[in-house]
Design a protein around this motif. Structure first.
Motif, PDB file in Angstrom:
ATOM      1  N   VAL A   1       0.959  -1.209  -0.056  1.00 54.59           N
ATOM      2  CA  VAL A   1      -0.053  -0.088  -0.017  1.00 54.59           C
ATOM      3  C   VAL A   1       0.857   1.304  -0.037  1.00 54.59           C
ATOM      4  O   VAL A   1       0.748   2.205  -0.630  1.00 54.59           O
ATOM      5  N   ALA A   2       1.758   1.279   0.933  1.00 54.69           N
ATOM      6  CA  ALA A   2       2.675   2.500   0.884  1.00 54.69           C
ATOM      7  C   ALA A   2       3.427   2.425  -0.371  1.00 54.69           C
ATOM      8  O   ALA A   2       3.640   4.028  -1.109  1.00 54.69           O
ATOM      9  N   GLY A   3       3.825   1.552  -1.170  1.00 51.36           N
ATOM     10  CA  GLY A   3       4.464   1.646  -2.446  1.00 51.36           C
ATOM     11  C   GLY A   3       3.672   2.191  -3.571  1.00 51.36           C
ATOM     12  O   GLY A   3       3.940   3.046  -4.409  1.00 51.36           O
ATOM     13  N   ALA A   4       2.385   1.721  -3.349  1.00 53.03           N
ATOM     14  CA  ALA A   4       1.483   2.372  -4.565  1.00 53.03           C
ATOM     15  C   ALA A   4       1.013   3.303  -3.990  1.00 53.03           C
ATOM     16  O   ALA A   4       0.944   4.664  -5.146  1.00 53.03           O
ATOM     17  N   LYS A   5       0.933   4.174  -2.790  1.00 53.53           N
ATOM     18  CA  LYS A   5       0.541   5.380  -2.339  1.00 53.53           C
ATOM     19  C   LYS A   5       1.800   6.376  -2.957  1.00 53.53           C
ATOM     20  O   LYS A   5       1.695   7.505  -3.226  1.00 53.53           O
ATOM     21  N   ALA A   6       2.913   5.925  -2.938  1.00 54.03           N
ATOM     22  CA  ALA A   6       4.124   6.585  -3.347  1.00 54.03           C
ATOM     23  C   ALA A   6       4.283   6.701  -4.829  1.00 54.03           C
ATOM     24  O   ALA A   6       5.134   7.221  -5.311  1.00 54.03           O
ATOM     25  N   GLY A   7       3.442   5.956  -5.444  1.00 56.26           N
ATOM     26  CA  GLY A   7       3.586   6.066  -7.044  1.00 56.26           C
ATOM     27  C   GLY A   7       4.622   5.046  -7.642  1.00 56.26           C
ATOM     28  O   GLY A   7       4.709   5.339  -8.720  1.00 56.26           O
ATOM     29  N   LEU A   8       5.009   3.890  -7.040  1.00 54.57           N
ATOM     30  CA  LEU A   8       6.036   2.918  -7.209  1.00 54.57           C
ATOM     31  C   LEU A   8       5.170   2.171  -8.498  1.00 54.57           C
ATOM     32  O   LEU A   8       3.894   1.678  -7.644  1.00 54.57           O
TER      33      LEU A   8
ATOM     34  N   VAL B   1      10.525   4.383   0.785  1.00 53.32           N
ATOM     35  CA  VAL B   1       9.437   4.707   0.181  1.00 53.32           C
ATOM     36  C   VAL B   1       8.767   5.711   0.370  1.00 53.32           C
ATOM     37  O   VAL B   1       8.231   6.604  -0.353  1.00 53.32           O
ATOM     38  N   ASP B   2       8.840   6.102   1.826  1.00 49.91           N
ATOM     39  CA  ASP B   2       8.173   7.563   2.313  1.00 49.91           C
ATOM     40  C   ASP B   2       8.881   8.675   1.699  1.00 49.91           C
ATOM     41  O   ASP B   2       8.275   9.474   1.324  1.00 49.91           O
ATOM     42  N   ILE B   3      10.226   8.613   1.705  1.00 55.23           N
ATOM     43  CA  ILE B   3      11.028   9.651   1.402  1.00 55.23           C
ATOM     44  C   ILE B   3      10.933   9.988  -0.031  1.00 55.23           C
ATOM     45  O   ILE B   3      10.550  10.982  -0.299  1.00 55.23           O
ATOM     46  N   VAL B   4      10.843   8.952  -0.760  1.00 55.00           N
ATOM     47  CA  VAL B   4      10.826   9.220  -2.390  1.00 55.00           C
ATOM     48  C   VAL B   4       9.338   9.289  -2.653  1.00 55.00           C
ATOM     49  O   VAL B   4       9.204  10.259  -3.614  1.00 55.00           O
ATOM     50  N   GLY B   5       8.315   8.953  -1.929  1.00 60.24           N
ATOM     51  CA  GLY B   5       7.049   9.322  -2.324  1.00 60.24           C
ATOM     52  C   GLY B   5       6.750  10.608  -2.103  1.00 60.24           C
ATOM     53  O   GLY B   5       5.699  11.156  -2.411  1.00 60.24           O
ATOM     54  N   ARG B   6       7.315  11.308  -0.911  1.00 59.51           N
ATOM     55  CA  ARG B   6       7.194  12.671  -0.698  1.00 59.51           C
ATOM     56  C   ARG B   6       8.073  13.703  -1.429  1.00 59.51           C
ATOM     57  O   ARG B   6       8.354  14.737  -1.228  1.00 59.51           O
ATOM     58  N   GLY B   7       8.704  12.919  -2.394  1.00 55.32           N
ATOM     59  CA  GLY B   7       9.651  13.977  -3.403  1.00 55.32           C
ATOM     60  C   GLY B   7      10.836  14.042  -2.813  1.00 55.32           C
ATOM     61  O   GLY B   7      11.881  14.905  -3.392  1.00 55.32           O
ATOM     62  N   GLY B   8      11.365  13.244  -1.903  1.00 50.70           N
ATOM     63  CA  GLY B   8      12.833  13.326  -1.392  1.00 50.70           C
ATOM     64  C   GLY B   8      13.597  12.575  -2.589  1.00 50.70           C
ATOM     65  O   GLY B   8      13.297  11.986  -3.413  1.00 50.70           O
ATOM     66  N   ALA B   9      15.095  12.940  -2.409  1.00 52.19           N
ATOM     67  CA  ALA B   9      15.982  12.561  -3.192  1.00 52.19           C
ATOM     68  C   ALA B   9      16.381  11.206  -2.885  1.00 52.19           C
ATOM     69  O   ALA B   9      16.269  10.942  -1.573  1.00 52.19           O
TER      70      ALA B   9
END
Length: 111
Positions: free
Chosen positions: A30-37, A59-67
């Motif tokens: 679910v976290a991966g899907a929510k992050a757009g992966l 996944v949280d960092i990447v999903g929020r636009g982090g590097a």
């Protein structure tokens, strides 16, 4: 006699592990899907990243636009505790240092 066969014991243990990790797998999916992966990216995390906490942090960092380097750094810091477990376990194992180091990594919860 009521002894279990080795296969039945292995099946029972495998089922208990599967039941224990299924909720984490669902939450991570679910976290991966929510992050757009994509599915392959989310699955790749499970294959390549050692600990669940590092997976979720990345996944949280990447999903929020982090590097990506920030996600990698967070994962490395979270996994640093595993190095401590390995160092603590190695002296209680026998054999050459490299064998003890390898075996010690199997003594932690992620293994």
């Amino acid at each position: 006699h009521n002894e279990q066969s080795p296969r039945a014991s292995i099946r029972r243990q495998a089922l208990s592990v599967a039941l224990a990790v299924t909720p984490f797998g669902i939450a991570f999916g679910v976290a991966g899907a929510k992050a757009g992966l994509a599915l392959w990216q989310t699955s790749g995390f499970s294959v390549l990243v050692f600990s669940g906490s590092a997976q979720l942090a990345a996944v949280d960092i990447v999903g929020r636009g982090g590097a990506v380097p920030s996600a990698i750094a967070a994962g490395l810091l979270l996994n640093l505790r595993s190095l401590g477990f390995g160092v603590a376990m190695a002296p209680s194992l026998s054999g050459p240092w490299w064998k003890r180091a390898a075996w010690s990594q199997l003594m932690i919860d992620e293994a």
